[in-house]
Design an enzyme around this catalytic site. Structure first.
Site, PDB file in Angstrom:
ATOM      1  N   TYR A  75       0.831  -1.208   0.000  1.00 58.07           N
ATOM      2  CA  TYR A  75       0.000   0.000   0.000  1.00 58.07           C
ATOM      3  C   TYR A  75       0.866   1.259   0.000  1.00 58.07           C
ATOM      4  CZ  TYR A  75      -3.358   3.541   1.450  1.00 58.07           C
ATOM      5  OH  TYR A  75      -4.142   4.666   1.515  1.00 58.07           O
ATOM      6  N   GLY A  77      -0.794   4.593  -0.784  1.00 58.00           N
ATOM      7  CA  GLY A  77      -1.682   5.739  -0.919  1.00 58.00           C
ATOM      8  C   GLY A  77      -1.386   6.835   0.083  1.00 58.00           C
ATOM      9  N   MET A  78      -1.803   8.068  -0.256  1.00 57.22           N
ATOM     10  CA  MET A  78      -1.636   9.201   0.648  1.00 57.22           C
ATOM     11  C   MET A  78      -2.566   9.109   1.853  1.00 57.22           C
ATOM     12  SD  MET A  78      -1.379  12.494  -1.856  1.00 57.22           S
ATOM     13  CE  MET A  78      -0.023  12.709  -3.009  1.00 57.22           C
ATOM     14  N   HIS A  79      -3.706   8.464   1.677  1.00 58.24           N
ATOM     15  CA  HIS A  79      -4.692   8.415   2.755  1.00 58.24           C
ATOM     16  C   HIS A  79      -4.251   7.430   3.826  1.00 58.24           C
ATOM     17  CE1 HIS A  79      -8.481   8.194   4.883  1.00 58.24           C
ATOM     18  NE2 HIS A  79      -8.969   9.146   4.117  1.00 58.24           N
ATOM     19  N   PRO A  80      -4.293   7.811   5.105  1.00 57.85           N
ATOM     20  CA  PRO A  80      -3.954   6.857   6.172  1.00 57.85           C
ATOM     21  C   PRO A  80      -4.856   5.626   6.087  1.00 57.85           C
ATOM     22  CG  PRO A  80      -4.222   9.079   7.048  1.00 57.85           C
ATOM     23  CD  PRO A  80      -4.710   9.118   5.634  1.00 57.85           C
TER      24      PRO A  80
END
Length: 296
Positions: A75, A77-80
């Protein structure tokens, strides 16, 4: 039977073949109202409507598909995020359905735990106040969650005592509708976006019920990504104007916004015309209109 919503978030932007599998899984016994995919966030948010029981079956089907389609070890992605099916809230639309939604959420959590994914209850279902915020589980990402669970500091409400090898963990709650709302800035860098987010969020003395982080998108534009927990008390227009006020001393201004999923009509009161919501269609993205259309 009451109609409930669910807003499962999966940690992939996926290709069309992968997203088709998720639509099939989540649509087993629920109506899919919206699918929002974001490559920068590496996240896809589904909005479902269904009756108790059938909604849970669809969500567990989607959780099983997430284990097949997503490997959290890669993973980026920028999103936590801590899980393939990262969060799975059940949403009540009427106060009298609140307890039904809570019961459905616990049933979903129990069944997801049964397929080998640890589940943490957050929000008003959290076993103690310190576990109410998603950030409590997400801080440090999945690697930190592994350490906390292996060391016995953090125990799940359902499922195994350590994360699933490639599926991670899942967060489940029951709640009223919230707004996942992102404001994009012109003239701001990452530090400026983070500074605006820090003052905007409730924890920083900002608007009630607002959670916010600052990001830099692949387009080169800075973004203030928010969750507005009570968009009736703090409508989208209020958030935009607060962002405008906080960004101005930094030489930045809001120029465009993004809505993830659906919102109540009242959340749009006094929304400013100079910060358009990209791709917004009231017939598709306002909860009351969308549900009324389903009944026609």
């Amino acid at each position: 039977m009451p109609v409930l919503l669910a807003v499962p978030n999966v940690s992939t932007a996926g290709d069309e073949a992968v997203l088709h599998k998720f639509r099939t899984a989540f649509g087993r016994r629920a109506q899919i109202l919206d699918v929002h995919t974001d490559a920068d966030h590496s996240r896809t948010v589904f909005t479902l409507a269904g009756e108790p029981g059938g909604l849970a079956e669809s969500l567990v089907s989607g959780a099983e598909e997430a284990l097949e389609s997503i490997d959290m070890s890669s993973y980026v992605g920028m999103h936590p995020a801590i899980g393939a099916l990262d969060v799975c809230p059940i949403v009540w639309l009427r106060e009298e359905d609140r307890e039904v939604a809570r019961t459905e959420a616990v049933a979903v959590a129990n069944q997801i735990g049964g397929i080998g994914v640890p589940v943490f209850l957050y929000g008003e279902l959290a076993r103690e106040p310190g576990r109410a915020e998603r950030s409590y589980f997400r801080n440090g990402g999945l690697a930190e969650l592994w350490l906390r669970m292996e060391g016995g500091e953090l125990r799940p409400d359902f499922g195994p005592s350590v994360p699933h090898p490639h599926g991670g963990a899942t967060l489940v709650t029951a709640r009223a509708p919230l707004a996942a709302f992102n404001v994009e800035l012109e003239g701001a860098d990452l530090d400026a976006a983070r500074a605006v987010a820090a003052e905007l969020r409730e924890a920083g003395g900002g608007s009630p019920g607002v959670r916010a982080i600052g990001l830099m998108l692949s387009s080169g534009r800075a973004q203030v990504s928010t969750n507005i927990h009570d968009p009736l008390t703090t409508p989208l227009g209020t958030v935009v104007e607060e962002v405008r006020r906080l960004a101005a001393p930094l030489g930045a201004r809001p120029v465009e916004a993004e809505l993830v999923g659906l919102i109540p009509a009242a959340a749009l009161v006094d929304y400013p015309a100079d910060v358009p919501i990209r791709g917004f269609d009231p017939e598709q993205h306002v909860i009351e209109r969308r549900l009324a259309a389903l009944g026609d």
